[in-house]
Design a protein around this motif. Structure first.
Motif, PDB file in Angstrom:
ATOM      1  N   PHE A  52       0.801  -1.219   0.000  1.00 45.14           N
ATOM      2  CA  PHE A  52       0.000   0.000   0.000  1.00 45.14           C
ATOM      3  C   PHE A  52       0.839   1.276   0.000  1.00 45.14           C
ATOM      4  O   PHE A  52       0.302   2.366  -0.197  1.00 45.14           O
ATOM      5  CB  PHE A  52      -0.941   0.000   1.211  1.00 45.14           C
ATOM      6  CG  PHE A  52      -2.035  -1.020   1.134  1.00 45.14           C
ATOM      7  CD1 PHE A  52      -3.277  -0.694   0.599  1.00 45.14           C
ATOM      8  CD2 PHE A  52      -1.837  -2.322   1.576  1.00 45.14           C
ATOM      9  CE1 PHE A  52      -4.287  -1.642   0.501  1.00 45.14           C
ATOM     10  CE2 PHE A  52      -2.841  -3.277   1.496  1.00 45.14           C
ATOM     11  CZ  PHE A  52      -4.070  -2.943   0.955  1.00 45.14           C
ATOM     12  N   CYS A  93      -5.425   3.582   3.134  1.00 45.65           N
ATOM     13  CA  CYS A  93      -4.550   2.420   2.982  1.00 45.65           C
ATOM     14  C   CYS A  93      -4.468   1.589   4.260  1.00 45.65           C
ATOM     15  O   CYS A  93      -4.334   0.361   4.198  1.00 45.65           O
ATOM     16  CB  CYS A  93      -3.152   2.869   2.562  1.00 45.65           C
ATOM     17  SG  CYS A  93      -3.077   3.448   0.852  1.00 45.65           S
ATOM     18  N   GLY A  96      -7.166  -0.623   4.148  1.00 47.08           N
ATOM     19  CA  GLY A  96      -6.887  -1.655   3.152  1.00 47.08           C
ATOM     20  C   GLY A  96      -6.026  -2.780   3.710  1.00 47.08           C
ATOM     21  O   GLY A  96      -6.282  -3.952   3.437  1.00 47.08           O
TER      22      GLY A  96
END
Length: 429
Positions: A52, A93, A96
């Protein structure tokens, strides 16, 4: 060679040597304490987070020096804009990372927690973009000293964790602490030495993103073939396999700071030469290639010959399976650094649009090779896959794509030892 370049690189390398020696001791103690499984778990979390990082940086790390060098009057809004966008991206992120670890490792609560803790570093890595202002101004001694201070503090933190025998979670948090200290200190130093006020401008964001967008996909592809092996070892074998491979990679990249310092110090000079004198541009690039090639070859030979001794001293008998992977993967560093120099040439010539093709081919190659070689050779297979991918991506592809063949010719010309000898004579004068 520009004496300012030498001094700038000298500051970075000097501080990083101290940092590397300190890190070697702390890493050795940490790896021995955690054992291959927990050490592998930490590196698995690092690999997932690394996927990421390109989305956090948004390609800014590849164009900031170029932008500041060419438009110094706008440095305040260039830095402010890029940092603001990166911080916003970092928050998404982190979600994520947590989501990926939950999907891939739903039954492993410890793995999910470690990944979540580790990923918080992304916020502070975004604000660390300010270090590229120091690079553009050839003032990297400040960022080098700050990094050394932060690393020393975090090393003390890790030693305290070792003394009190804390869990793997505490060690996962150390990377966030490192980036936090660096970010805060860099901002303070930037203000102290007279950096312009940081501000956000949408027009600036659009302009820089139009250039950096090519590096986002490119960096993601680089991350895939740099980190996929660790993730696939974890998913296809176990945490211990990831630990063995990570130990080999850590040893192979122990001197990576030297290459980074040299390339970072050459970068603004190369960009300036490209604007003013084509011959000087090509000469500075060949000199950079020459330094990188010969230093890396020496490193590879030494580490290949003494790989067993290096692993046993640093990590102990528990990491004996890391010896052969180290012999293989250390040669990866040579071709990897050649790729970093190539990227400087491509940006100077506005050819960054080809990066995604180069790195996509590398990512696909790496995944295929890992899928074939890991079941056959285990950790050694991952090392072979990494080396083969680096050779293909950073050398062979350069002859396939016509617009970047010129760079490969410069790379080959740099192998002439007279170039290195003449450069050393210039420095002595």
């Amino acid at each position: 060679m520009n004496n300012k370049v030498v001094k700038n690189a000298g500051w970075i390398i000097g501080c990083r040597i101290i940092q590397s020696l300190l890190g070697m001791v702390v890493s050795m103690l940490t790896a021995r304490y955690l054992g291959p499984s927990n050490f592998g778990l930490i590196n698995y979390a690092a690999s997932i987070t690394a996927f990421f990082v390109p989305l956090v940086n948004l390609g800014f790390n590849s164009v900031l020096v170029y932008e500041i060098t060419n438009t110094p009057e706008e440095e305040g809004n260039i830095l402010g804009t890029t940092i603001a966008l990166s911080v916003l991206s970092s928050l998404l992120c982190i979600l994520g990372v947590i989501s990926f670890s939950y999907i891939a490792n739903g039954n492993e609560i410890e793995t999910i927690i470690v990944c979540a803790i580790y990923s918080v570093m992304l916020i502070f890595q975004a604000t660390e973009l300010i270090r590229y202002w120091f690079q553009a101004k050839l003032l990297s001694k400040y960022s080098a000293i700050v990094s050394l201070f932060a690393y020393f503090f975090v090393s003390v933190y890790k030693i305290i964790m070792l003394v009190f025998q804390k869990s793997v979670y505490w060690f996962a948090a150390s990377h966030t602490l490192d980036y936090l200290i660096i970010s805060v200190c860099l901002v303070v130093v930037y203000k102290y030495i007279g950096g312009n006020k940081l501000c956000f401008r949408l027009k600036t964001a659009k302009r820089i993103l139009s250039k950096s967008k090519f590096y986002i996909v490119s960096a993601m592809m680089v991350t895939i073939f740099a980190q996929t092996d660790k993730v696939m070892l974890k998913l296809m074998i176990d945490d211990a396999a990831t630990g063995f491979y990570s130990a080999a990679v850590s040893c192979a990249s122990i001197s990576s700071f030297v290459y980074t310092a040299i390339i970072d110090s050459f970068r603004p000079v190369i960009f300036q030469n490209h604007k003013e004198n084509r011959d000087a541009f090509e000469l500075s690039l060949k000199r950079l290639y020459s330094i990188i090639v010969y230093i890396s070859i020496i490193q590879c030979i030494v580490m290949s010959l003494f790989s067993k001794l290096i692993i046993l001293i640093l990590y102990g008998k528990a990491y004996y399976p890391s010896i052969i992977p180290l012999k293989i993967v250390v040669w990866y560093t040579t071709f990897s650094q050649l790729g970093n120099v190539r990227n400087v040439w491509m940006l100077a010539n506005n050819l960054q649009r080809y990066l995604w093709i180069i790195n996509l081919s590398g990512a696909v190659t790496n995944i295929i090779l890992n899928a074939i070689l890991i079941p056959l050779f285990g950790v050694n297979g991952a090392a072979i896959a990494s080396l083969a991918t680096a050779i293909f991506t950073n050398f062979i592809v350069g002859f396939i794509i016509r617009p970047i063949r010129e760079n490969n010719h410069l790379m080959i010309e740099s192998l002439n030892p007279r170039l290195l000898v003449d450069m050393l004579r210039t420095i002595r004068r």
